[in-house]
Write a protein that holds these residues in place. Sequence first.
Motif, PDB file in Angstrom:
ATOM      1  N   ASP A 192       0.597  13.025  -2.713  1.00 26.01           N
ATOM      2  CA  ASP A 192       1.242  11.841  -2.143  1.00 26.01           C
ATOM      3  C   ASP A 192       1.141  11.892  -0.617  1.00 26.01           C
ATOM      4  O   ASP A 192       1.338  12.955  -0.010  1.00 26.01           O
ATOM      5  CB  ASP A 192       2.721  11.797  -2.553  1.00 26.01           C
ATOM      6  CG  ASP A 192       2.870  11.550  -4.054  1.00 26.01           C
ATOM      7  OD1 ASP A 192       1.913  11.006  -4.655  1.00 26.01           O
ATOM      8  OD2 ASP A 192       3.936  11.909  -4.595  1.00 26.01           O
ATOM      9  N   PRO A 193       0.851  10.756   0.014  1.00 29.07           N
ATOM     10  CA  PRO A 193       0.712  10.727   1.474  1.00 29.07           C
ATOM     11  C   PRO A 193       2.015  11.098   2.175  1.00 29.07           C
ATOM     12  O   PRO A 193       3.090  10.630   1.786  1.00 29.07           O
ATOM     13  CB  PRO A 193       0.313   9.283   1.761  1.00 29.07           C
ATOM     14  CG  PRO A 193      -0.241   8.758   0.474  1.00 29.07           C
ATOM     15  CD  PRO A 193       0.528   9.451  -0.615  1.00 29.07           C
ATOM     16  N   GLU A 229       2.298   1.580  -3.525  1.00 33.21           N
ATOM     17  CA  GLU A 229       1.242   1.892  -4.493  1.00 33.21           C
ATOM     18  C   GLU A 229       0.875   3.367  -4.455  1.00 33.21           C
ATOM     19  O   GLU A 229       0.602   3.975  -5.488  1.00 33.21           O
ATOM     20  CB  GLU A 229       0.020   1.025  -4.190  1.00 33.21           C
ATOM     21  CG  GLU A 229      -1.164   1.287  -5.122  1.00 33.21           C
ATOM     22  CD  GLU A 229      -2.378   0.468  -4.750  1.00 33.21           C
ATOM     23  OE1 GLU A 229      -3.467   0.752  -5.279  1.00 33.21           O
ATOM     24  OE2 GLU A 229      -2.248  -0.469  -3.918  1.00 33.21           O
ATOM     25  N   HIS A 230       0.840   3.972  -3.250  1.00 32.94           N
ATOM     26  CA  HIS A 230       0.424   5.373  -3.121  1.00 32.94           C
ATOM     27  C   HIS A 230       1.611   6.331  -3.078  1.00 32.94           C
ATOM     28  O   HIS A 230       1.425   7.545  -2.979  1.00 32.94           O
ATOM     29  CB  HIS A 230      -0.415   5.576  -1.857  1.00 32.94           C
ATOM     30  CG  HIS A 230      -1.777   4.945  -1.924  1.00 32.94           C
ATOM     31  ND1 HIS A 230      -1.990   3.590  -1.735  1.00 32.94           N
ATOM     32  CD2 HIS A 230      -2.999   5.498  -2.179  1.00 32.94           C
ATOM     33  CE1 HIS A 230      -3.275   3.334  -1.838  1.00 32.94           C
ATOM     34  NE2 HIS A 230      -3.917   4.474  -2.111  1.00 32.94           N
ATOM     35  N   LYS A 271       0.843  -1.204   0.000  1.00 35.25           N
ATOM     36  CA  LYS A 271       0.000   0.000   0.000  1.00 35.25           C
ATOM     37  C   LYS A 271       0.877   1.253   0.000  1.00 35.25           C
ATOM     38  O   LYS A 271       0.546   2.251  -0.657  1.00 35.25           O
ATOM     39  CB  LYS A 271      -0.926  -0.010   1.218  1.00 35.25           C
ATOM     40  CG  LYS A 271      -2.012   1.042   1.178  1.00 35.25           C
ATOM     41  CD  LYS A 271      -3.053   0.807   2.256  1.00 35.25           C
ATOM     42  CE  LYS A 271      -4.226   1.763   2.094  1.00 35.25           C
ATOM     43  NZ  LYS A 271      -5.313   1.480   3.070  1.00 35.25           N
ATOM     44  N   HIS A 286     -13.858   5.287  -0.399  1.00 36.13           N
ATOM     45  CA  HIS A 286     -12.779   4.800   0.460  1.00 36.13           C
ATOM     46  C   HIS A 286     -13.153   3.436   1.021  1.00 36.13           C
ATOM     47  O   HIS A 286     -14.288   3.224   1.457  1.00 36.13           O
ATOM     48  CB  HIS A 286     -12.515   5.767   1.630  1.00 36.13           C
ATOM     49  CG  HIS A 286     -11.987   7.103   1.185  1.00 36.13           C
ATOM     50  ND1 HIS A 286     -10.678   7.298   0.804  1.00 36.13           N
ATOM     51  CD2 HIS A 286     -12.605   8.311   1.071  1.00 36.13           C
ATOM     52  CE1 HIS A 286     -10.501   8.567   0.460  1.00 36.13           C
ATOM     53  NE2 HIS A 286     -11.660   9.202   0.620  1.00 36.13           N
ATOM     54  N   SER A 318      -5.398  10.367   2.166  1.00 36.21           N
ATOM     55  CA  SER A 318      -4.362  11.367   1.882  1.00 36.21           C
ATOM     56  C   SER A 318      -4.804  12.423   0.894  1.00 36.21           C
ATOM     57  O   SER A 318      -4.133  13.441   0.719  1.00 36.21           O
ATOM     58  CB  SER A 318      -3.104  10.666   1.359  1.00 36.21           C
ATOM     59  OG  SER A 318      -3.410   9.985   0.136  1.00 36.21           O
ATOM     60  N   ILE A 338      -2.758   6.849   4.833  1.00 35.06           N
ATOM     61  CA  ILE A 338      -2.516   6.684   3.397  1.00 35.06           C
ATOM     62  C   ILE A 338      -3.829   6.725   2.626  1.00 35.06           C
ATOM     63  O   ILE A 338      -3.937   7.360   1.563  1.00 35.06           O
ATOM     64  CB  ILE A 338      -1.770   5.361   3.149  1.00 35.06           C
ATOM     65  CG1 ILE A 338      -0.379   5.416   3.812  1.00 35.06           C
ATOM     66  CG2 ILE A 338      -1.644   5.082   1.663  1.00 35.06           C
ATOM     67  CD1 ILE A 338       0.349   4.092   3.788  1.00 35.06           C
ATOM     68  N   GLU A 339      -4.863   6.058   3.165  1.00 38.08           N
ATOM     69  CA  GLU A 339      -6.154   5.949   2.471  1.00 38.08           C
ATOM     70  C   GLU A 339      -6.795   7.324   2.286  1.00 38.08           C
ATOM     71  O   GLU A 339      -7.386   7.621   1.252  1.00 38.08           O
ATOM     72  CB  GLU A 339      -7.082   5.036   3.274  1.00 38.08           C
ATOM     73  CG  GLU A 339      -8.478   4.860   2.669  1.00 38.08           C
ATOM     74  CD  GLU A 339      -8.449   4.070   1.371  1.00 38.08           C
ATOM     75  OE1 GLU A 339      -9.333   4.313   0.521  1.00 38.08           O
ATOM     76  OE2 GLU A 339      -7.524   3.240   1.183  1.00 38.08           O
ATOM     77  N   ALA A 387       3.733   6.710  -0.603  1.00 35.65           N
ATOM     78  CA  ALA A 387       3.692   7.352   0.717  1.00 35.65           C
ATOM     79  C   ALA A 387       5.092   7.517   1.295  1.00 35.65           C
ATOM     80  O   ALA A 387       5.959   6.656   1.120  1.00 35.65           O
ATOM     81  CB  ALA A 387       2.833   6.525   1.662  1.00 35.65           C
TER      82      ALA A 387
END
Length: 713
Positions: A614-615, A575-576, A572, A660, A610, A607-608, A578
């Motif tokens: 970018d987180p 992917e994001h 995760k 979400h 954000s 992260i979810e 972060a």
Amino acid sequence: MVSWNRTLSVVGGRRLVVVLGILYVGLATGLAFTEFTVGTPLGNVLITSLLIAGPGAVLLYGGYRFPTFDIDPVFYTTIAGWCLSGFAVMLVVLVVYSLQPGEVVDELSTVLILTALASVAGFAVGIYDAEAKTRTRELEERNRELKATQTELEETVTRLEEANTKLAESNQRLEHHQAYTDRVLNAVDDIFYVLDPDGTLHRWNESLCKITGCPDSEIASMTAVDLIDDGDHDRITTAIAEGFETGSVQLEATLHTSEGERIPYEFAASRVETPDGEPMLAGIGRDVSERMARERELERRASQQQVVADLGQLALETDDLDELMHDASRQVASVLDTDYAKVLDLDDAGDELLLRQGVGWDDGLVGTATVAAVEANSQAAYTLEQDQPIVVEDLETDDRFSGPELLTNHDVRSGISTIIGPIDDPWGILATHDTEPKGFTDEDVSFVQSVANVLAETIERQQYRTDLEDLVADLEESNKRLEQFAYAASHDLQEPLRMVSSYLQLIERRYGDELDADGREFLAFAVDGAERMRDMIDGLLQYSRVETRGDPFEPVDLEAVLEDARKNLRMKIDEHGAEITTEDLPRVEGDDGQLRQVFQNLLSNAIEYSGEGDPRVHVSAERDGTTWTISVADSGIGIDPDEQDRIFEVFQRLHSRETHNGTGIGLALCERIIERHGGEIWVDSEPGEGATFSFTLPAVGAASDRETGVRSM
């Protein structure tokens, strides 16, 4: 302490007690309205409101009635200080109780009830303390008066010495005025005397004859020792010798009269010389009966107030009600100098009173003897019907009632009795008796009532504590059953849900090509719903197992825990895109598996939610005494302040599943884990400005602290 007293003086002790009473009455009214609007049963609302408003009304009424109490206004701050001390002690007890693992007092009504009762208890102790201090202050004032009297006596003796000096210098002139001098001395109410070295009365005024009842001819053949009680003879002889040796003497002794009366006197004398150079001891004697009576009364009142204060302290320290009752009986009999004292316990039916505790009674009666509470001519029944203490000066001539066998068999003639507790629901009776006809002052009656009030408050406090303990036990048992139910329900749902998911996947594999677009979409919805249901059940299982399936607490390295959580979220995070930064994290006492779950949930949420960028997540730690505060801050979409409490509730979501992912149980699980560790969790956030989730954990010790630094992960 000086600063605290000065603060209370500025605010005003009486005003503070009244405001505190108004505050509790207002809070009780507001809470009752709130509870009633949410559907709480009316009985529960009334009980809760009365338990809060009742003590508030006591404080309000007590503060209003301050001027009627026998208390110096300077000690109003003392009463207010005791109220606040009771309030603070109860808050500390609640905080300490809530810090225990699995224990928390989170009901506002409970906090208000306990602090209100503690404030009233402090108010009662403050009243007793202030009255005792007032009595002490009065005694100090009397001592100052006595010192002023002593100074006056010394000045009088000095004047007498000066007069004797002048007498020696002008003996001829004084002889012409001897008759005038005799008239002056005879007009003085105090005793004037002149003694030879052997104690013989050389000269005296008419007051000595009037007071002793002895004529001049008889006094002429007497010495000073002959006028004093036999027990004081040696002391008087020694004092006379001391006066001639040192030049002055002062003492108290008992003067006896020809009719056998004993009168306390204070004597002061100084050495003088006759014109022939012979030493004499001249002085005055003053009746101090009234002064000594006032001093004894002040000492008795101070003793009574001290007993009440001591009993109040014992009531706070002991859980043994019979010990308190026995000590109260003993102290009442001792202070009032009576032969008996007793505490009668009224049975539930209100028909009979048991001699629960007492002093002076025949062996075997305490704990077994009973007195009727309903007989028309019973003193006990009469007492239970009155809202004021009952005073009996002579039972044989009192036409209000007759004494029961318990009193008549012990030749009781006088006493004081009063109910313990409210008139409409008394617990019993406190009484003291004597075998002689006897009068009692208002202070004596107030003393007995004050002791009864201490017993009533202690009984009420212990009954409430018992009820509270029973309620806590019931709640603990209920919570245990709920946890078992949640686990069983969640566990039992797994199998049918697994079967549903398996058959849906089987349908998709075998018949997926034969379904049209709508059919495939419906099947996808069903599969997704089953997956979400499984996630929710897993979350519910974790939530129900926090208390029962957690590991024992041990030192945990939070940096290692955070690193494990970060590895679990690696996909995760990548992917994001972060970025997670952290300061040096401490070692704490806890369950490493559960704390890993807390970090994993908080990082996943950061992260979810954000937003579009970018987180960016930062983890920090700050020590406060024996606890660490850990904070996880992000730069995401933030949370509306009105929604910040709701996010910690089970299955509460602020966003739809389309925008979400999540089950709505992650933050609730975090909160329960932190509460198990004796800490708390909260969030500080504004929409669009990110969110900072903070929680507290117990520290292992200062030896494990690390220097603070910032590094990138």
